[in-house]
Design a protein around this motif. Structure first.
Motif, PDB file in Angstrom:
ATOM      1  N   THR A  61       0.822  -1.212   0.000  1.00  0.00           N
ATOM      2  CA  THR A  61       0.000   0.000   0.000  1.00  0.00           C
ATOM      3  C   THR A  61       0.857   1.263   0.000  1.00  0.00           C
ATOM      4  O   THR A  61       0.392   2.323  -0.382  1.00  0.00           O
ATOM      5  N   ARG A  62       2.104   1.144   0.417  1.00  0.00           N
ATOM      6  CA  ARG A  62       2.962   2.335   0.513  1.00  0.00           C
ATOM      7  C   ARG A  62       4.086   2.381  -0.516  1.00  0.00           C
ATOM      8  O   ARG A  62       4.664   3.435  -0.734  1.00  0.00           O
ATOM      9  N   LYS A  63       4.399   1.238  -1.130  1.00  0.00           N
ATOM     10  CA  LYS A  63       5.609   1.217  -1.953  1.00  0.00           C
ATOM     11  C   LYS A  63       5.483   0.225  -3.104  1.00  0.00           C
ATOM     12  O   LYS A  63       4.806  -0.799  -3.000  1.00  0.00           O
ATOM     13  N   VAL A  64       6.166   0.552  -4.205  1.00  0.00           N
ATOM     14  CA  VAL A  64       6.284  -0.348  -5.346  1.00  0.00           C
ATOM     15  C   VAL A  64       7.769  -0.623  -5.529  1.00  0.00           C
ATOM     16  O   VAL A  64       8.571   0.311  -5.625  1.00  0.00           O
ATOM     17  N   SER A  65       8.142  -1.906  -5.526  1.00  0.00           N
ATOM     18  CA  SER A  65       9.540  -2.278  -5.732  1.00  0.00           C
ATOM     19  C   SER A  65       9.617  -3.212  -6.931  1.00  0.00           C
ATOM     20  O   SER A  65       8.778  -4.093  -7.101  1.00  0.00           O
ATOM     21  N   VAL A  66      10.651  -3.047  -7.688  1.00  0.00           N
ATOM     22  CA  VAL A  66      10.866  -3.915  -8.837  1.00  0.00           C
ATOM     23  C   VAL A  66      11.484  -5.227  -8.343  1.00  0.00           C
ATOM     24  O   VAL A  66      12.340  -5.219  -7.451  1.00  0.00           O
ATOM     25  N   THR A  67      11.013  -6.335  -8.896  1.00  0.00           N
ATOM     26  CA  THR A  67      11.581  -7.642  -8.543  1.00  0.00           C
ATOM     27  C   THR A  67      12.905  -7.826  -9.278  1.00  0.00           C
ATOM     28  O   THR A  67      13.260  -7.044 -10.162  1.00  0.00           O
TER      29      THR A  67
END
Length: 183
Positions: free
Chosen positions: A53-59
């Motif tokens: 809900t707070r962050k998008v990280s690339v795998t």
């Protein structure tokens, strides 16, 4: 372009680290960005991002995919820019004809200014009062006086032409006397 679907959105999300930032960059909705990225992940069969809900990280897979996609996206942008620039700079040869007097008095000064503004244009201006076959002789443009005969060519009226008969008073008097003598 089906193979490209979602790639611009994917690259924008990686670079902005947010779906909202990607939507702003690409001038679209967050829902559209999310839909495209989800479709891309489904097509590839992998997760490209970890979303909270707070962050998008690339795998890790997403980072590898980004390294391969980024040069392609940049190359596509450069290709589009090159084509746009080609179309925005007029260049080439124009073969044109016009009547002698009109060409000398009206067109030549206008063409001079035009060529100064567009140095990559080459003009072949042929001034002639003779009737010509414009198609056979390869003209791109012709200025002609009078009415256009039935033709498949496109024509546009440029201006009105007024003709005047002028003579000196002595000449007119001599002509009147000559006519009297003949009657």
């Amino acid at each position: 372009m089906a193979n490209w679907e979602g790639i611009n959105e994917f690259v924008a999300v990686v670079e902005t680290q947010s779906f909202t930032g990607a939507a702003e960059r690409l001038a679209t909705s967050v829902a559209n960005i999310s839909r495209r990225v989800n479709a891309l992940e489904e097509k590839l069969g992998v997760k490209l991002f970890v979303r909270t809900t707070r962050k998008v990280s690339v795998t890790e897979v997403g980072a590898t995919y980004y390294q391969h996609c980024k040069p392609l996206v940049d190359g596509l942008a450069l290709a589009e820019l090159a084509i746009t620039q080609l179309q925005s700079t007029p260049k080439g040869k124009i073969k044109m004809t016009a009547p002698v007097t009109f060409g000398e008095q009206v067109l030549a000064p206008l063409m001079h200014e035009f060529l100064l503004m567009h140095p990559q244009i080459e003009l072949d201006l042929i001034l002639s009062n003779q009737k010509m076959n414009l198609v056979e002789e390869g003209f791109d443009l012709a200025v002609r006086l009078g009415r256009l005969e039935d033709s498949s060519m496109m024509a546009r009226k440029l201006l009105d032409r007024h003709m005047f008969v002028c003579a000196s008073p002595t000449y007119l008097e001599n002509m009147v006397n000559l006519i009297r003598c003949l009657n």
